[in-house]
Design an enzyme around this catalytic site. Structure first.
Site, PDB file in Angstrom:
ATOM      1  N   LYS A  22       0.836  -1.213   0.000  1.00 35.29           N
ATOM      2  CA  LYS A  22       0.000   0.000   0.000  1.00 35.29           C
ATOM      3  C   LYS A  22       0.872   1.267   0.000  1.00 35.29           C
ATOM      4  O   LYS A  22       0.655   2.178  -0.786  1.00 35.29           O
ATOM      5  CB  LYS A  22      -0.890   0.003   1.248  1.00 35.29           C
ATOM      6  CG  LYS A  22      -1.562   1.335   1.510  1.00 35.29           C
ATOM      7  CD  LYS A  22      -2.376   1.336   2.776  1.00 35.29           C
ATOM      8  CE  LYS A  22      -1.602   1.688   4.024  1.00 35.29           C
ATOM      9  NZ  LYS A  22      -1.304   3.115   4.197  1.00 35.29           N
ATOM     10  N   ASN A  23       1.868   1.288   0.880  1.00 35.97           N
ATOM     11  CA  ASN A  23       2.667   2.512   1.011  1.00 35.97           C
ATOM     12  C   ASN A  23       3.568   2.755  -0.193  1.00 35.97           C
ATOM     13  O   ASN A  23       4.114   3.837  -0.359  1.00 35.97           O
ATOM     14  CB  ASN A  23       3.501   2.466   2.291  1.00 35.97           C
ATOM     15  CG  ASN A  23       2.641   2.678   3.519  1.00 35.97           C
ATOM     16  OD1 ASN A  23       1.442   2.935   3.412  1.00 35.97           O
ATOM     17  ND2 ASN A  23       3.238   2.551   4.693  1.00 35.97           N
ATOM     18  N   CYS A 116      -4.529  13.149  12.759  1.00 37.49           N
ATOM     19  CA  CYS A 116      -5.294  11.913  12.782  1.00 37.49           C
ATOM     20  C   CYS A 116      -5.067  11.257  14.132  1.00 37.49           C
ATOM     21  O   CYS A 116      -4.283  11.757  14.935  1.00 37.49           O
ATOM     22  CB  CYS A 116      -4.900  11.002  11.628  1.00 37.49           C
ATOM     23  SG  CYS A 116      -3.295  10.290  11.820  1.00 37.49           S
ATOM     24  N   ARG A 121       1.006  14.760  13.174  1.00 40.54           N
ATOM     25  CA  ARG A 121       1.431  14.544  11.788  1.00 40.54           C
ATOM     26  C   ARG A 121       1.521  15.826  10.952  1.00 40.54           C
ATOM     27  O   ARG A 121       0.715  16.067  10.050  1.00 40.54           O
ATOM     28  CB  ARG A 121       0.520  13.518  11.105  1.00 40.54           C
ATOM     29  CG  ARG A 121       0.512  12.201  11.836  1.00 40.54           C
ATOM     30  CD  ARG A 121      -0.211  11.125  11.092  1.00 40.54           C
ATOM     31  NE  ARG A 121       0.633  10.456  10.112  1.00 40.54           N
ATOM     32  CZ  ARG A 121       0.234   9.414   9.399  1.00 40.54           C
ATOM     33  NH1 ARG A 121      -0.971   8.947   9.550  1.00 40.54           N
ATOM     34  NH2 ARG A 121       1.051   8.851   8.532  1.00 40.54           N
ATOM     35  N   PRO A 122       2.530  16.668  11.246  1.00 41.72           N
ATOM     36  CA  PRO A 122       2.703  17.911  10.482  1.00 41.72           C
ATOM     37  C   PRO A 122       3.246  17.660   9.067  1.00 41.72           C
ATOM     38  O   PRO A 122       3.638  16.536   8.735  1.00 41.72           O
ATOM     39  CB  PRO A 122       3.730  18.685  11.311  1.00 41.72           C
ATOM     40  CG  PRO A 122       4.495  17.639  12.049  1.00 41.72           C
ATOM     41  CD  PRO A 122       3.575  16.479  12.252  1.00 41.72           C
ATOM     42  N   ASP A 124       5.558  20.080   7.779  1.00 42.47           N
ATOM     43  CA  ASP A 124       6.598  21.114   7.674  1.00 42.47           C
ATOM     44  C   ASP A 124       7.774  20.677   6.803  1.00 42.47           C
ATOM     45  O   ASP A 124       8.352  21.487   6.069  1.00 42.47           O
ATOM     46  CB  ASP A 124       7.087  21.532   9.075  1.00 42.47           C
ATOM     47  CG  ASP A 124       7.578  20.347   9.899  1.00 42.47           C
ATOM     48  OD1 ASP A 124       6.888  19.303   9.904  1.00 42.47           O
ATOM     49  OD2 ASP A 124       8.651  20.444  10.515  1.00 42.47           O
ATOM     50  N   ASP A 307       4.676   0.765  11.988  1.00 44.75           N
ATOM     51  CA  ASP A 307       3.477   0.098  11.475  1.00 44.75           C
ATOM     52  C   ASP A 307       3.357  -1.362  11.951  1.00 44.75           C
ATOM     53  O   ASP A 307       2.372  -2.028  11.642  1.00 44.75           O
ATOM     54  CB  ASP A 307       3.460   0.145   9.932  1.00 44.75           C
ATOM     55  CG  ASP A 307       3.099   1.534   9.421  1.00 44.75           C
ATOM     56  OD1 ASP A 307       2.694   2.382  10.235  1.00 44.75           O
ATOM     57  OD2 ASP A 307       3.229   1.774   8.203  1.00 44.75           O
ATOM     58  N   ARG A 399      -8.427  -0.195   4.780  1.00 44.01           N
ATOM     59  CA  ARG A 399      -7.490   0.772   4.193  1.00 44.01           C
ATOM     60  C   ARG A 399      -6.176   0.079   3.812  1.00 44.01           C
ATOM     61  O   ARG A 399      -5.466   0.555   2.924  1.00 44.01           O
ATOM     62  CB  ARG A 399      -7.199   1.892   5.178  1.00 44.01           C
ATOM     63  CG  ARG A 399      -8.402   2.750   5.486  1.00 44.01           C
ATOM     64  CD  ARG A 399      -7.993   3.969   6.252  1.00 44.01           C
ATOM     65  NE  ARG A 399      -6.830   4.576   5.621  1.00 44.01           N
ATOM     66  CZ  ARG A 399      -5.966   5.359   6.238  1.00 44.01           C
ATOM     67  NH1 ARG A 399      -6.128   5.647   7.503  1.00 44.01           N
ATOM     68  NH2 ARG A 399      -4.944   5.876   5.600  1.00 44.01           N
TER      69      ARG A 399
HETATM   70  C1  UD1 Z   1       4.482   6.851   6.230  1.00 39.12           C
HETATM   71  C2  UD1 Z   1       3.578   5.666   6.064  1.00 39.12           C
HETATM   72  C3  UD1 Z   1       2.980   5.228   7.397  1.00 39.12           C
HETATM   73  C4  UD1 Z   1       4.089   5.024   8.433  1.00 39.12           C
HETATM   74  C5  UD1 Z   1       5.005   6.235   8.491  1.00 39.12           C
HETATM   75  C6  UD1 Z   1       6.219   6.021   9.378  1.00 39.12           C
HETATM   76  C7  UD1 Z   1       2.764   5.949   3.818  1.00 39.12           C
HETATM   77  C8  UD1 Z   1       1.596   6.169   2.927  1.00 39.12           C
HETATM   78  N1  UD1 Z   1       2.530   5.992   5.123  1.00 39.12           N
HETATM   79  O1  UD1 Z   1       3.672   7.939   6.687  1.00 39.12           O
HETATM   80  O2  UD1 Z   1       2.279   4.003   7.201  1.00 39.12           O
HETATM   81  O3  UD1 Z   1       3.510   4.825   9.705  1.00 39.12           O
HETATM   82  O4  UD1 Z   1       5.497   6.559   7.163  1.00 39.12           O
HETATM   83  O5  UD1 Z   1       6.955   4.945   8.931  1.00 39.12           O
HETATM   84  O6  UD1 Z   1       3.838   5.656   3.351  1.00 39.12           O
HETATM   85  N2  UD1 Z   1       6.948  14.494  10.388  1.00 39.12           N
HETATM   86  C9  UD1 Z   1       7.239  15.807  10.662  1.00 39.12           C
HETATM   87  N3  UD1 Z   1       7.110  16.709   9.648  1.00 39.12           N
HETATM   88  C10 UD1 Z   1       6.712  16.348   8.385  1.00 39.12           C
HETATM   89  C11 UD1 Z   1       6.448  15.005   8.123  1.00 39.12           C
HETATM   90  C12 UD1 Z   1       6.576  14.087   9.159  1.00 39.12           C
HETATM   91  O7  UD1 Z   1       7.586  16.156  11.780  1.00 39.12           O
HETATM   92  O8  UD1 Z   1       6.618  17.225   7.520  1.00 39.12           O
HETATM   93  C13 UD1 Z   1       7.070  13.497  11.473  1.00 39.12           C
HETATM   94  C14 UD1 Z   1       5.804  12.693  11.715  1.00 39.12           C
HETATM   95  O9  UD1 Z   1       4.885  13.388  12.538  1.00 39.12           O
HETATM   96  C15 UD1 Z   1       6.358  11.446  12.357  1.00 39.12           C
HETATM   97  C16 UD1 Z   1       7.691  11.252  11.613  1.00 39.12           C
HETATM   98  O10 UD1 Z   1       8.011  12.526  11.060  1.00 39.12           O
HETATM   99  O11 UD1 Z   1       6.615  11.688  13.719  1.00 39.12           O
HETATM  100  C17 UD1 Z   1       7.663  10.231  10.508  1.00 39.12           C
HETATM  101  O12 UD1 Z   1       6.510  10.443   9.717  1.00 39.12           O
HETATM  102  P1  UD1 Z   1       6.494  10.179   8.151  1.00 39.12           P
HETATM  103  O13 UD1 Z   1       7.618   9.274   7.774  1.00 39.12           O
HETATM  104  O14 UD1 Z   1       6.390  11.464   7.433  1.00 39.12           O
HETATM  105  O15 UD1 Z   1       5.122   9.416   7.982  1.00 39.12           O
HETATM  106  P2  UD1 Z   1       4.277   9.419   6.662  1.00 39.12           P
HETATM  107  O16 UD1 Z   1       5.203   9.559   5.513  1.00 39.12           O
HETATM  108  O17 UD1 Z   1       3.125  10.349   6.783  1.00 39.12           O
END
Ligand code: UD1
Length: 420
Positions: A22-23, A116, A121-122, A124, A307, A399
């Site tokens: 999925k990811n 969520c 989940r920002p 930035d 996950d 999902r």
């Molecule tokens: C992806 C996966 C999700 C998995 C997660 C962590 C997909 C579709 N989803 O989500 O299943 O649980 O990786 O392995 O691939 N963060 C920031 N700023 C940002 C983005 C992220 O601070 O702009 C933080 C998040 O809040 C979290 C960490 O970075 O604490 C990792 O998140 P991230 O790797 O971005 O998760 P996703 O890519 O959303």
């Protein structure tokens, strides 16, 4: 709304085939926005999230067909550069249409995904990367409005407070492939799904090196072409079946998976005294007596995947002794704790830690699914529990787990769906 009913206590035995990741497929579908030429993607799981991403592509003007695991994406009549709140808010991964839209069309308007249940989940890091490439980014009425005279390659450090970000790396990589000059992404996410996106982009004609490592180098090109690609298998689905085998004292052979992408899980299982054997195109996991408690800390890849945290907690909840589970990616991702406790588990949450005291028995109960992986942990607990468990809000499971009921049934589980 449906609920899942599970009659626990049966040993699961047999073979199961893992679906496409999925990811991996979600950003790859977004990447098709980088060209008007047709793209064919195979091994696509039929999931609520993949269907949502196809709806987003259609809303952005693509023509999308999905049949028997193959998606064909073609140019539609006209492009739309606005990704609407209604669609983006249902699935965070849809935010990664921003990079390809801006890279190709020089403007885009994408709804902010919002928080969520698993945490704030920002975005930035996504915005930082896009700005460094020369995108002007404003926030207007809950939307990211991005414009650029043309993106330009640069050196970007993309690490955040919790380490690397998977979707931010995807987004910035997709924005950079059509940028002028060279982009270096440092502290990039190394997840196999990021590497799979890199492979797809290379097949489209992108010039990328180092995808799947912390430093990705991208040399911008003028155009990308259509291509054909098969999605890698879902390591989290595979991991979930591995835990299912152990929790039910079963013997499951899991096909279409690779030991390579689950190193941290296998390491923990080895520490717990579990032998995972290789099988043709997969692994075989059989219960061979007592499992030892292990401490687990989630980390970005190749660390233990967040996950798989909830599923591992289910296993530890029936493993004699004490284990400590620490969540370093989403410190609030513990919605499953009170639900597992309703089934008789003894888990105490202390900030980003959960202290799990293994119990001998779990018992069936009414429980509530709160998010995708939490739902999986409840299904696992229900398979082990004595009596009947009813899992409400099971749509979360749809999902990310393709045909989960029939896969479990084929392994001998008594599980069915009922209307609420
Ligand atoms: C992806 C996966 C999700 C998995 C997660 C962590 C997909 C579709 N989803 O989500 O299943 O649980 O990786 O392995 O691939 N963060 C920031 N700023 C940002 C983005 C992220 O601070 O702009 C933080 C998040 O809040 C979290 C960490 O970075 O604490 C990792 O998140 P991230 O790797 O971005 O998760 P996703 O890519 O959303």
């Amino acid at each position: 709304m449906d609920k899942l009913v599970v009659e626990g206590g049966l040993r699961l035995k047999g073979e199961v085939k893992v679906s496409g990741s999925k990811n991996s497929v979600l950003p790859i579908l977004a990447a098709t926005l980088l060209t008007d030429a047709p793209c064919v993607i195979k091994g696509v799981p039929n999931l609520r999230d993949t269907v949502t991403m196809m709806r987003i592509l259609r809303a952005l003007g693509k023509s999308v067909e999905f049949d028997k695991g193959t998606v064909e994406v073609r140019a539609g009549r006209q492009h739309n550069l606005v990704a609407d709140y209604k669609l983006v808010s249902t699935m965070r991964a849809s935010f990664c249409v921003l990079g390809p839209l801006l890279g190709r069309f020089k403007k885009a308007k994408v709804s902010l995904p919002g928080g969520c249940v698993i945490g704030v989940r920002p975005v930035d890091l996504h915005i930082k990367g896009i700005r460094m490439l020369g995108g002007r980014v404003d926030i207007e009425s809950g939307y990211i409005v991005a414009k650029t005279p043309g993106l330009k390659g640069t050196h970007i450090y993309l690490g955040g407070v919790y380490g690397s970000s998977v979707l931010a790396t995807d987004n910035v990589m997709m924005a950079a492939v059509l940028a002028r000059g060279k982009t270096v992404i440092e502290a990039a996410a190394c997840e196999p799904e990021v590497a799979d996106l890199g492979e797809f982009l290379i097949k489209m004609g992108a010039r990328i090196k180092g995808h799947g490592t912390p430093t990705i180098e991208i040399e911008g090109v003028k155009h990308l072409r259509g291509t054909e690609h098969t999605i890698i298998s879902d390591r989290i689905e595979a991991g979930t079946f591995i835990i299912a085998s152990l929790m039910t004292k079963g013997d499951i052979t899991i096909r279409n998976t690779s030991v390579r992408h689950l190193g941290a899980l296998f390491d923990k299982l080895q520490e717990a005294g579990v032998a995972v054997r290789s099988a043709e195109n997969g692994v075989r996991v059989s219960y061979r007596g007592k499992i030892k408690p292990v401490n687990v800390t989630t980390l970005p890849y190749p660390g233990f995947p967040t996950d798989m945290q909830a599923q591992m907690m289910s296993l530890m909840s029936v493993t004699e002794g004490i284990s400590l589970i620490t969540e370093k990616i989403y410190p609030d991702r513990f919605m499953h704790v009170p639900e597992l406790n309703r089934m008789g588990a003894r888990i105490q949450r202390e900030g980003p830690h959960a202290i799990v005291e293994g119990v001998r028995y779990l018992s069936g109960a009414q429980v509530m699914a709160s998010d995708l992986r939490a739902s999986a942990s409840l299904v696992l607990a229900a398979l082990r529990a004595k009596g009947k468990t009813q899992i409400h809000r099971i749509y979360h499971l749809e999902r990310g787990y393709e045909e989960i009921e029939s896969k479990l049934q084929s392994l001998g589980a008594r599980v069915w769906r009922e209307k609420e």
